[in-house]
Design a protein around this motif. Structure first.
Motif, mmCIF file in Angstrom:
data_model
loop_
_atom_site.group_PDB
_atom_site.id
_atom_site.type_symbol
_atom_site.label_atom_id
_atom_site.label_comp_id
_atom_site.label_asym_id
_atom_site.label_seq_id
_atom_site.Cartn_x
_atom_site.Cartn_y
_atom_site.Cartn_z
ATOM 1 N N ASP A 1 63.318 11.518 3.295
ATOM 2 C CA ASP A 1 63.672 10.108 3.185
ATOM 3 C C ASP A 1 65.092 9.875 3.698
ATOM 4 O OD1 ASP A 1 63.152 7.521 2.556
ATOM 5 O OD2 ASP A 1 63.512 7.717 0.398
ATOM 6 N N GLU B 1 53.739 8.597 -9.022
ATOM 7 C CA GLU B 1 53.703 7.907 -7.731
ATOM 8 C C GLU B 1 54.628 8.569 -6.713
ATOM 9 O OE1 GLU B 1 51.791 5.626 -6.579
ATOM 10 O OE2 GLU B 1 50.821 4.797 -8.367
ATOM 11 N N VAL C 1 55.217 8.635 6.634
ATOM 12 C CA VAL C 1 54.796 8.001 5.387
ATOM 13 C C VAL C 1 53.264 7.864 5.397
ATOM 14 C CG1 VAL C 1 54.915 5.873 4.023
ATOM 15 C CG2 VAL C 1 56.965 6.758 5.156
ATOM 16 N N THR D 1 60.518 12.037 -5.959
ATOM 17 C CA THR D 1 59.700 11.615 -4.821
ATOM 18 C C THR D 1 58.599 12.602 -4.430
ATOM 19 O OG1 THR D 1 61.385 12.538 -3.371
ATOM 20 C CG2 THR D 1 61.465 10.166 -3.739
ATOM 21 N N CYS D 2 58.625 13.819 -4.978
ATOM 22 C CA CYS D 2 57.667 14.821 -4.517
ATOM 23 C C CYS D 2 56.896 15.441 -5.678
ATOM 24 C CB CYS D 2 58.373 15.966 -3.782
ATOM 25 S SG CYS D 2 59.309 15.420 -2.387
ATOM 26 N N LYS E 1 56.048 10.150 -3.181
ATOM 27 C CA LYS E 1 55.895 9.746 -1.781
ATOM 28 C C LYS E 1 55.310 10.894 -0.960
ATOM 29 C CE LYS E 1 58.024 5.646 -1.748
ATOM 30 N NZ LYS E 1 58.031 5.506 -3.221
ATOM 31 N N LEU E 2 55.541 12.134 -1.477
ATOM 32 C CA LEU E 2 55.076 13.323 -0.755
ATOM 33 C C LEU E 2 54.489 14.325 -1.750
ATOM 34 C CD1 LEU E 2 55.128 15.139 1.918
ATOM 35 C CD2 LEU E 2 57.202 16.102 0.943
ATOM 36 N N PHE F 1 58.770 10.578 6.724
ATOM 37 C CA PHE F 1 59.345 10.662 5.385
ATOM 38 C C PHE F 1 59.980 12.031 5.191
ATOM 39 C CE2 PHE F 1 59.106 11.649 0.868
ATOM 40 C CZ PHE F 1 59.848 10.593 0.379
ATOM 41 N N HIS G 1 47.141 5.515 -2.660
ATOM 42 C CA HIS G 1 48.535 5.487 -3.088
ATOM 43 C C HIS G 1 49.515 5.574 -1.919
ATOM 44 C CE1 HIS G 1 47.705 6.065 -7.507
ATOM 45 N NE2 HIS G 1 46.561 6.436 -6.988
ATOM 46 N N THR H 1 50.313 8.122 -0.129
ATOM 47 C CA THR H 1 51.144 9.318 -0.279
ATOM 48 C C THR H 1 51.059 10.184 0.975
ATOM 49 O OG1 THR H 1 50.288 9.288 -2.521
ATOM 50 C CG2 THR H 1 51.663 11.146 -1.923
#
Lengths: 282, 266
Positions: free
Chosen positions: A68, A168, A29, A87-88, A170-171, A3, A200, A202
């Protein structure tokens, strides 16, 4: 698939010394990567570079930060902020300074969801309540109305964790999230981060100087010296047989209460001289 | 062996200013709730506990930076529990403290030489320059460091200056309050090895306050575990680690993340 992929990243103080030297690392991921090294090795700088919150005096001289599949450094600042913001997230080191002392806890969690992600205030508050429950805060409704000074260090760190997971991401970059806490609280917080991270899915970039912590929460690790990655290993392999003499020495310096004779061996001068020559530092 | 410190039923309470009413006195907050123990001459005692357990307050009562509100603190036969500042002054040379954060306990405007010389001058020593150089030599810093300022030093070097300042007075007792918690593992190892050697060579007694049981195990012969201002366990180090009696000690030990992925950590 990774990711986050940092490729040959170099940075320096404007008109001054080098901070990062050709750093490359990947975070898949849902994976947890530890960044370890002595103070000044540049481990926090990497996290800050990814999030785009480097101090003004620091400039990136070359390299890519692929998030990503998008190179963040090639984006205009406004778009970069949107991409990173969506995303972070960051779990900061010091829960005392990371929360605004003059505002209630509630808005400090929900503001970002409302202002940046465009949620309704009600949805944001429901989310905040659910998350405070997830980080095992009893009576979350009351805590949302409280001020930071009314809460203990462990509680404040839980709130920052809840806040980090709120949108939520991703990182998450966790920058020494437990150094300010004592061991029993540290254990609770680390277990909490690990549980949320799994639930989650993450990915986590976990900055720490404590190899004990790395062995508990990370799957991969990068060892830094003077801004250069000297070892990139799976955690299980690292603790069995560190690849680089410097990381072996770092492990030998870490005390273990189970073995009074192990640990507390300073990194030998020869190892330091060799690693300095290798990274081209002073 | 004779005891350097004998502590009997030590109580210490402070005014809880967060709950002070607008008029009238603030309620008292009990920090230390009746501690009794002794420290042998030449011993290295570890004092551990979580935050808020009272370990730093206890340390400060030992070197009389705080005045106990009950009980007795006897230092080498002299009751120092309620001595005034003036009465304490001649004794202060004999019990010294090394602080946690060398950046805030070393004067940034003074050179290292001046920092180490200051207490020597206050206590009326002669041959100060030679003593400063000897102290620097003891802690493994070259004599040129006397000309440097604290900001020019690394964290480990600064902590060595703190140690040099304390040992220059040739004290009987040194209190080290979390002196390695801000350091990297390698500098931590250097500072601890240095302290271990100095205590043995100079025949000093040491109380070492720490939250890190791994460090304490390596350095101390005896360990005292504090919780909520009370002693829950006070035993020989090897015995305590082999078979911890108190549940709190077991919790503390169980919470330490060892650098070992196979450790069961639940």
């Amino acid at each position: 698939m990774s990711f986050l992929s940092v490729r040959n990243l170099s940075a320096r103080v404007k008109g001054g010394g080098t901070l990062l030297r050709d750093v490359s690392l990947d975070v898949a991921v849902g994976e947890v990567r530890g960044l370890v090294g002595e103070s000044g090795a540049g481990k926090s700088m990497i996290g800050k570079a990814v999030l785009g919150i480097l101090p003004k005096a620091v400039e990136i001289t070359s390299g890519q930060i692929m998030l990503d599949g998008v190179d963040l450094l090639a984006l205009p600042p406004a778009q970069r902020r949107i991409k990173v913001g969506a995303t972070c997230a960051l779990i900061p080191q010091d829960p005392l300074t990371a929360l605004n002392p003059s505002r209630r806890i509630g808005p400090q969690i929900t503001d970002r969801l409302v202002d940046i992600l465009g949620w309704t205030r009600q949805r944001a508050e429901e989310r905040a309540l659910a998350l405070l429950g997830e980080v095992q805060i009893t009576d979350p409704t009351r805590v949302l109305r409280q001020y930071p000074h009314e809460l203990s260090g462990g509680m404040r760190q839980r709130i920052l964790i809840a806040s980090a997971f709120a949108a939520e991401p991703k990182l998450i970059v966790a920058d020494e999230p437990t150094t300010a806490l004592d061991v029993t609280v540290q254990k609770q917080i680390l277990k909490l981060i690990a549980a949320l991270q799994v639930r989650h899915g993450t990915a986590l970039l976990f900055v720490t100087h404590d190899l004990g912590v790395v062995s508990k929460v990370c799957q991969k690790l990068s060892v830094l010296y003077a801004g250069k990655v000297v070892e990139d290993s799976a955690v299980a392999d690292f603790f069995r047989a560190p690849k680089h003499p410097y990381s072996a020495a770092l492990l030998a310096a870490t005390p273990k209460y189970t073995d009074p004779l192990a640990g507390l061996q300073p990194v030998p001068e020869a190892v330091i001289a060799a690693v300095r020559a290798e990274v081209g530092h002073g | 062996m004779a005891d350097l410190y004998t502590i009997t039923d030590l109580h210490l309470s402070l005014a809880d200013m967060t709950r002070k009413p607008l008029f009238g006195l603030a309620p008292r907050l009990d920090i230390l709730k009746g501690l009794s123990f002794s420290i042998e001459k030449g011993a290295v005692l570890g004092i551990v506990g979580g935050s808020g357990s009272g370990k730093s307050t206890l340390g400060r009562a030992l070197v009389r930076l705080l005045e106990p509100s009950g009980g007795r603190v006897v230092f080498d036969g002299a009751d120092i529990t309620h001595l005034s500042d003036a009465e304490l002054r001649p004794l202060r040379r004999r019990f010294q403290m090394i602080f946690q954060d060398p950046m805030s306990s070393l004067n940034p405007r003074h050179r290292v030489g001046t920092i180490i010389a200051e207490p020597l001058r206050l206590h009326g020593f002669d041959g100060i320059q030679a003593r400063v150089l000897r102290a620097l030599d003891h802690v493994g810093l070259p004599k040129e460091f006397a000309q440097r300022y604290p900001h020019e030093l690394s964290g480990g070097q600064r902590q060595r200056v703190g140690i040099a300042r304390a040992i220059a007075l040739e004290p009987d007792f040194i209190l080290a309050d979390e002196i390695v918690s801000g350091l990297d593992v390698s500098s931590q190892a250097q500072v601890l090895n240095l302290l271990e050697r100095l205590v043995a060579d100079l025949g000093m007694t040491l109380a070492f306050i720490s939250h890190d049981l791994s460090v304490v195990r390596r350095l101390c012969q005896r360990v005292m575990v504090l919780q909520h201002g009370q002693i829950v366990e006070n035993r020989e180090t090897a015995a305590l680690f082999a078979d911890p009696q108190a549940q709190y000690t077991r919790d503390l030990l169980g919470a330490i993340p060892l650098p070992d992925p196979d450790q069961v950590w639940s």
